[in-house]
Write a protein that holds these residues in place. Sequence first.
Motif, short mmCIF file in Angstrom:
data_model
loop_
_atom_site.label_atom_id
_atom_site.label_comp_id
_atom_site.label_asym_id
_atom_site.label_seq_id
_atom_site.Cartn_x
_atom_site.Cartn_y
_atom_site.Cartn_z
N ALA A 1 28.32 -7.18 13.65
CA ALA A 1 29.21 -7.20 12.17
C ALA A 1 28.38 -6.13 11.08
CB ALA A 1 28.97 -8.71 11.43
N THR A 2 27.33 -6.03 11.09
CA THR A 2 26.24 -5.03 10.27
C THR A 2 25.31 -4.62 11.24
OG1 THR A 2 25.10 -5.26 8.29
CG2 THR A 2 24.68 -7.07 9.66
N PRO A 3 24.70 -3.51 11.04
CA PRO A 3 23.74 -2.60 11.64
C PRO A 3 22.21 -3.46 11.82
CG PRO A 3 24.62 -1.16 10.30
CD PRO A 3 25.20 -2.49 9.80
N PRO A 4 21.66 -3.76 12.92
CA PRO A 4 20.54 -4.39 12.76
C PRO A 4 19.39 -3.61 12.59
CG PRO A 4 21.18 -4.17 15.05
CD PRO A 4 22.09 -3.54 14.18
N GLN A 5 18.22 -4.13 11.97
CA GLN A 5 16.80 -3.39 11.80
C GLN A 5 16.02 -3.54 12.91
OE1 GLN A 5 16.73 -5.66 8.06
NE2 GLN A 5 16.82 -3.61 7.06
N ALA A 6 16.22 -4.51 13.94
CA ALA A 6 15.24 -4.66 15.19
C ALA A 6 16.21 -5.15 16.16
CB ALA A 6 14.26 -5.33 14.72
N LEU A 7 15.65 -5.14 17.27
CA LEU A 7 16.23 -5.97 18.59
C LEU A 7 15.21 -6.82 18.97
CD1 LEU A 7 17.17 -2.30 20.56
CD2 LEU A 7 18.53 -3.86 18.98
N SER B 1 12.94 -0.98 16.86
CA SER B 1 11.78 -1.73 17.69
C SER B 1 12.30 -2.78 18.45
CB SER B 1 10.74 -2.18 16.60
OG SER B 1 11.07 -3.20 15.79
N LEU B 2 12.07 -3.02 19.54
CA LEU B 2 12.05 -4.04 20.47
C LEU B 2 11.11 -5.31 20.61
CD1 LEU B 2 14.05 -5.17 22.75
CD2 LEU B 2 12.76 -4.12 24.52
#
Length: 122
Positions: A25-31, A53-54
């Motif tokens: 729904a929205t771009p993440p900043q981390a995985l 970053s993971l």
Amino acid sequence: MIAAGIGLRASATLADLRAVLALAATPPQALATPADKADHPALHALASATGLSLHPVPLATLLAQITVTHSPHQPARYGAGSVAEAAALAAAGPGARLIQTRILSPGGLATLALASSEGQTA
């Protein structure tokens, strides 16, 4: 901070992960993903391709999260909830809330959920 929790089967490919990430729904900043899945080649390829970053999430931390959905195909070691939701909540930090519950990739080999926590970093 918005964290994308990712669950995946051993046979998941980078294409599967890209497909489920495209549904976010929205771009993440981390995985984030369970620690025992963190070495999966497709996850590393996704992190590299996106610049995100993971964050491997320890099993005990996953089990401590309260999830909204329950995956019927999830291995027992992860508990009865959703790996994607638990990983997203854990990575987003204290006070995190789900902003997107678990969704499946088109091929069914990966799941994704998003969690957010104002002012928190993974």
